[in-house]
Design a protein around this motif. Structure first.
Motif, PDB file in Angstrom:
ATOM      1  N   SER A 116       0.831  -1.199   0.000  1.00  0.00           N
ATOM      2  CA  SER A 116       0.000   0.000   0.000  1.00  0.00           C
ATOM      3  C   SER A 116       0.872   1.259   0.000  1.00  0.00           C
ATOM      4  O   SER A 116       1.917   1.304   0.659  1.00  0.00           O
ATOM      5  CB  SER A 116      -0.899  -0.010   1.242  1.00  0.00           C
ATOM      6  N   LYS A 120       1.561   2.309  -6.955  1.00  0.00           N
ATOM      7  CA  LYS A 120       1.048   1.476  -8.050  1.00  0.00           C
ATOM      8  C   LYS A 120       0.033   2.235  -8.907  1.00  0.00           C
ATOM      9  O   LYS A 120       0.131   2.258 -10.133  1.00  0.00           O
ATOM     10  CB  LYS A 120       0.403   0.196  -7.503  1.00  0.00           C
ATOM     11  N   SER A 213      -7.261  -2.648  -9.020  1.00  0.00           N
ATOM     12  CA  SER A 213      -6.278  -3.713  -9.010  1.00  0.00           C
ATOM     13  C   SER A 213      -6.968  -5.037  -9.282  1.00  0.00           C
ATOM     14  O   SER A 213      -8.140  -5.217  -8.925  1.00  0.00           O
ATOM     15  CB  SER A 213      -5.589  -3.765  -7.643  1.00  0.00           C
ATOM     16  N   SER A 216      -7.999  -7.034  -5.910  1.00  0.00           N
ATOM     17  CA  SER A 216      -9.212  -6.673  -5.168  1.00  0.00           C
ATOM     18  C   SER A 216     -10.449  -7.366  -5.739  1.00  0.00           C
ATOM     19  O   SER A 216     -11.457  -7.512  -5.044  1.00  0.00           O
ATOM     20  CB  SER A 216      -9.417  -5.152  -5.182  1.00  0.00           C
ATOM     21  N   THR A 254      -2.410  -4.487 -11.357  1.00  0.00           N
ATOM     22  CA  THR A 254      -1.731  -4.291 -10.081  1.00  0.00           C
ATOM     23  C   THR A 254      -2.197  -5.341  -9.082  1.00  0.00           C
ATOM     24  O   THR A 254      -3.313  -5.859  -9.158  1.00  0.00           O
ATOM     25  CB  THR A 254      -1.984  -2.885  -9.498  1.00  0.00           C
ATOM     26  N   HIS A 256      -1.785  -6.276  -4.742  1.00  0.00           N
ATOM     27  CA  HIS A 256      -1.288  -5.823  -3.441  1.00  0.00           C
ATOM     28  C   HIS A 256      -0.437  -6.913  -2.799  1.00  0.00           C
ATOM     29  O   HIS A 256      -0.238  -7.988  -3.372  1.00  0.00           O
ATOM     30  CB  HIS A 256      -2.450  -5.417  -2.534  1.00  0.00           C
TER      31      HIS A 256
END
Length: 314
Positions: A116, A120, A213, A216, A254, A256
């Motif tokens: 985080s 990104k 992303s 998610s 992306t 995480h």
């Protein structure tokens, strides 16, 4: 993937009787098959008067799913395709472009991994602006967490073009808000059909697809020990790679990071996912300043571990 009803004209076996049988089991789209135990579904079909036809329909849907995967190509075909169709797109960051020998390559799925606040989304927005300006291409941005910022895009556009507001460039960056994996499938299939029907018509070719992303969308379906979530994740990955290859676009997603053994951070989505992207890049940001580092975790032609540093301006 498409609703079953839309496939009836092309595949007669998927008729209203088959659709009704599927609907009674909560299946309305091809994706829904991935959420069901097909052996149980086949057992239900056995109890129906038209069991053989229903089982033929199940087999047909499975063949449609199989056709998501890329066909076999020989080395010469791959080389010719790479030379003629797969161009390199600058990211707008000199350090990254040097690291990647030019930037993002069309036909490839590139994954950007980072914790985080590592930058990104900012990198994705800058890539979108740069492709629209430098490569005069259309960018499709799938926003999964309300991270897309038109003001930030405008800032990057002005920065790249010398403080000049470019309305045409802004209009060629298209954003779709997508909050679950099924919505993403719908948007991607609409995009595929639209771009294939357009061919090379128009004055602005789609060059890049960004999903910020992907994790998610996928993480919520990976809960539990069942195989359905992993099947959907694999299906999403192969669809993105299929679009990259067939439409000659660069796909950037992306991902995480989560805590691994000993509290060390690792990319989310696990071992099953990491083999899917062609390229994996790890992004980090120096605490308290704008300097970022990006390193190669995986690349088909470049060495892993190579690192570049760059600055994301405010």
């Amino acid at each position: 993937m498409a609703p079953l009803k839309s496939l009836e004209a092309q595949y007669g076996i998927l008729d209203s009787n088959f659709q009704s049988f599927c609907a009674s089991n909560g299946i309305f789209t091809v994706e829904d098959f991935l959420l069901h135990d097909l052996s149980v579904l086949a057992a239900f079909a056995e109890q129906e008067p038209t069991s053989e036809r229903l089982k033929e329909g199940i087999t047909q849907v499975l063949s449609i799913i199989d056709r998501q995967h890329q066909p076999w190509l020989n080395g010469l075909q791959l080389l010719e395709d790479a030379q003629q169709n797969k161009h390199v797109l600058s990211t707008g960051f000199k350090g990254i472009d040097k690291l990647l020998e030019g930037g993002l390559r069309e036909g490839q799925l590139t994954e950007l991994v980072g914790p985080s606040s590592s930058g990104k989304t900012q990198l994705c927005l800058r890539v979108a602006a740069n492709v629209a300006i430098q490569h005069k291409g259309r960018v499709i941005f799938l926003d999964t967490g309300n991270s897309f910022s038109p003001r930030r895009i405008e800032h990057f556009v002005r920065q790249i073009s010398g403080s000049v507001f470019n309305e045409k460039v802004m209009s060629n960056i298209l954003c779709h808000s997508t909050f679950d994996i099924f919505s993403m499938f719908d948007v991607l299939h609409q995009l595929e059909n639209s771009l294939k029907s357009q061919g090379h018509k128009g004055d602005c070719k789609a060059r890049t697809l960004i999903v910020d992303s992907i994790s998610s969308l996928i993480t919520p379906i990976l809960g539990g020990s069942g195989p359905q979530g992993h099947a959907l994740m694999t299906s999403a990955g192969f669809l993105l790679k299929k679009l990259a290859h067939e439409l000659n676009i660069a796909v950037l997603v992306t991902n995480h990071m989560v805590a691994g053994e000993g509290g060390n951070l690792k990319p989310a989505l696990g071992e099953s996912w990491k083999s899917i992207p062609h390229v994996r890049l790890l992004l980090s940001r120096d605490q308290g300043n704008k300097t970022c580092s990006i390193s190669i975790l995986k690349h088909p032609s470049l060495a892993s571990g190579e690192v570049a540093r760059f600055v994301i301006d405010d």
